[in-house]
Design an enzyme around this catalytic site. Sequence first.
Site, PDB file in Angstrom:
ATOM      1  N   ARG A 225       0.859  -1.171   0.000  1.00  0.00           N
ATOM      2  CA  ARG A 225       0.000   0.000   0.000  1.00  0.00           C
ATOM      3  C   ARG A 225       0.903   1.231   0.000  1.00  0.00           C
ATOM      4  O   ARG A 225       2.073   1.162   0.361  1.00  0.00           O
ATOM      5  CB  ARG A 225      -0.895   0.025   1.243  1.00  0.00           C
ATOM      6  CG  ARG A 225      -1.829  -1.177   1.365  1.00  0.00           C
ATOM      7  CD  ARG A 225      -2.656  -1.077   2.638  1.00  0.00           C
ATOM      8  NE  ARG A 225      -3.606  -2.175   2.783  1.00  0.00           N
ATOM      9  CZ  ARG A 225      -3.368  -3.292   3.454  1.00  0.00           C
ATOM     10  NH1 ARG A 225      -2.178  -3.470   4.049  1.00  0.00           N
ATOM     11  NH2 ARG A 225      -4.289  -4.238   3.549  1.00  0.00           N
ATOM     12  N   LYS A 250      -2.166  -1.716   8.074  1.00  0.00           N
ATOM     13  CA  LYS A 250      -3.611  -1.688   8.271  1.00  0.00           C
ATOM     14  C   LYS A 250      -4.024  -2.805   9.223  1.00  0.00           C
ATOM     15  O   LYS A 250      -3.609  -3.949   9.058  1.00  0.00           O
ATOM     16  CB  LYS A 250      -4.309  -1.870   6.916  1.00  0.00           C
ATOM     17  CG  LYS A 250      -5.811  -1.636   6.959  1.00  0.00           C
ATOM     18  CD  LYS A 250      -6.396  -1.688   5.565  1.00  0.00           C
ATOM     19  CE  LYS A 250      -7.888  -1.401   5.588  1.00  0.00           C
ATOM     20  NZ  LYS A 250      -8.483  -1.393   4.229  1.00  0.00           N
ATOM     21  N   HIS A 315      -2.536   2.055  -6.095  1.00  0.00           N
ATOM     22  CA  HIS A 315      -3.161   0.812  -5.635  1.00  0.00           C
ATOM     23  C   HIS A 315      -3.359  -0.174  -6.779  1.00  0.00           C
ATOM     24  O   HIS A 315      -3.487  -1.379  -6.531  1.00  0.00           O
ATOM     25  CB  HIS A 315      -4.497   1.110  -4.942  1.00  0.00           C
ATOM     26  CG  HIS A 315      -4.777   0.203  -3.784  1.00  0.00           C
ATOM     27  ND1 HIS A 315      -4.040   0.201  -2.619  1.00  0.00           N
ATOM     28  CD2 HIS A 315      -5.714  -0.768  -3.613  1.00  0.00           C
ATOM     29  CE1 HIS A 315      -4.513  -0.702  -1.787  1.00  0.00           C
ATOM     30  NE2 HIS A 315      -5.519  -1.308  -2.372  1.00  0.00           N
ATOM     31  N   ARG A 318      -0.635  -2.703  -6.657  1.00  0.00           N
ATOM     32  CA  ARG A 318      -0.871  -3.746  -5.639  1.00  0.00           C
ATOM     33  C   ARG A 318      -1.856  -4.781  -6.164  1.00  0.00           C
ATOM     34  O   ARG A 318      -1.641  -5.992  -6.008  1.00  0.00           O
ATOM     35  CB  ARG A 318      -1.391  -3.085  -4.351  1.00  0.00           C
ATOM     36  CG  ARG A 318      -1.804  -4.058  -3.237  1.00  0.00           C
ATOM     37  CD  ARG A 318      -2.172  -3.251  -2.000  1.00  0.00           C
ATOM     38  NE  ARG A 318      -2.995  -3.981  -1.071  1.00  0.00           N
ATOM     39  CZ  ARG A 318      -2.546  -4.755  -0.086  1.00  0.00           C
ATOM     40  NH1 ARG A 318      -1.246  -4.925   0.078  1.00  0.00           N
ATOM     41  NH2 ARG A 318      -3.379  -5.351   0.743  1.00  0.00           N
ATOM     42  N   HIS A 341      -4.321  -9.423   4.305  1.00  0.00           N
ATOM     43  CA  HIS A 341      -5.771  -9.434   4.431  1.00  0.00           C
ATOM     44  C   HIS A 341      -6.203 -10.260   5.643  1.00  0.00           C
ATOM     45  O   HIS A 341      -5.654 -11.331   5.894  1.00  0.00           O
ATOM     46  CB  HIS A 341      -6.417 -10.040   3.180  1.00  0.00           C
ATOM     47  CG  HIS A 341      -6.339  -9.141   1.978  1.00  0.00           C
ATOM     48  ND1 HIS A 341      -6.512  -9.605   0.693  1.00  0.00           N
ATOM     49  CD2 HIS A 341      -6.109  -7.809   1.869  1.00  0.00           C
ATOM     50  CE1 HIS A 341      -6.399  -8.601  -0.153  1.00  0.00           C
ATOM     51  NE2 HIS A 341      -6.142  -7.501   0.533  1.00  0.00           N
ATOM     52  N   TYR A 350      -9.676 -11.411  -6.406  1.00  0.00           N
ATOM     53  CA  TYR A 350      -8.731 -11.455  -7.523  1.00  0.00           C
ATOM     54  C   TYR A 350      -8.997 -12.637  -8.455  1.00  0.00           C
ATOM     55  O   TYR A 350      -8.533 -12.638  -9.593  1.00  0.00           O
ATOM     56  CB  TYR A 350      -7.294 -11.491  -7.001  1.00  0.00           C
ATOM     57  CG  TYR A 350      -6.920 -10.230  -6.256  1.00  0.00           C
ATOM     58  CD1 TYR A 350      -6.771  -9.035  -6.933  1.00  0.00           C
ATOM     59  CD2 TYR A 350      -6.768 -10.231  -4.872  1.00  0.00           C
ATOM     60  CE1 TYR A 350      -6.458  -7.864  -6.257  1.00  0.00           C
ATOM     61  CE2 TYR A 350      -6.461  -9.067  -4.190  1.00  0.00           C
ATOM     62  CZ  TYR A 350      -6.308  -7.884  -4.887  1.00  0.00           C
ATOM     63  OH  TYR A 350      -6.012  -6.729  -4.220  1.00  0.00           O
TER      64      TYR A 350
END
Length: 368
Positions: A225, A250, A315, A318, A341, A350
Amino acid sequence: MKKLFLKNDWIGKKPVIRIEFPYDFELKELVKQFPGCNWDTKKKVWWIAYEDGKLSEMLQYFKGKAWLDYSELKKVELSKTFPTLPELDGFLKEEISKFEDWMLNKRYSGSTVKTYRDAVGIFLRFLENKPIAEIENQDFERFNKEYILARGYSGSYQNQVVNGIKLFFQNRRGIKFNPEIVYRPKREKVLPNVLSKEEVKVILDSHQNLKHRSMLCLIYSCGLRRGELLNLKITDVDSKRSVLIIRQSKGKKDRVVPLSPKILELLREYFKSFKPSLYLFEGHRSVGKYSEKSLESVLKQALVKSGIKKPVTLHWLRHSYATHLLERGTDLRHIQELLGHNSSKTTEIYTHVSIRSLQKIWSPFDDL
């Protein structure tokens, strides 16, 4: 042909049409000459006042010069006017300040604190400083209908407001409002934007500046990120183990991602030339970390040099990293760990943009 993206927005109480496009000098000059076009210095975007028939006028003006993508432009009821919300009274300001302190003590991120604080403030202002003890769930339903939906705000914005208001009222006692029966909006299913490997290579190779190229290459090669890249310190690069340590990202989580021999070689070359002292990527005249605005500018320059007209953001690199890993056969669980995640469901998106399986599907058109 060059493309312009038209979207709804508001300047104060006035509905406007945002005109977005990757930086292009000729396109910028064309846009600014459209009658009534303005530049918003805060949002960094071109806009024109929304009027019935304005789209037809734009289609005629840009015909043969640029392609207009107005798929996200929605009709606005111009008859609607939105009154200015009153200022918060002293007591409610103090309540929001306590809520902000509570979030800070709970180690919520700065952006989350600001988002939730502002959401609660708007809600209480909409209710015209109604005492907290008298607020009911019907008040929130009216706020959702007459403020959020009436202004055409997105589902993601509505979701953030719901989260902030629910959290604010969860610690209150003796009130009519029950945060447990407030439901979040249905989440929009939006696919991630993905570049081809060829497009990524063109973007990464476009910069001659070693620092600029190193930053973009590291984002893609490790699926970082924007904030993760800027917060990296020299000590986070473990060249002996060929890994990069991403700290307190995050969700307040640390994670480790592998560094390829190719990116390690580039980072060594960069380190010898720029000799950063603390952060891996520092400002031109400061030991402080590189700024977000400057990093975005690096990408914009790369897009101009590469000739890619897509509205690429950092982004996207990524997203492309994750998709390309999946297409090479990397297990989805490993990709989840690499991206940081919490849920595998987040990573599974994805699978909808990977072309590995799609390329195996036979088209009946080929038999015609």
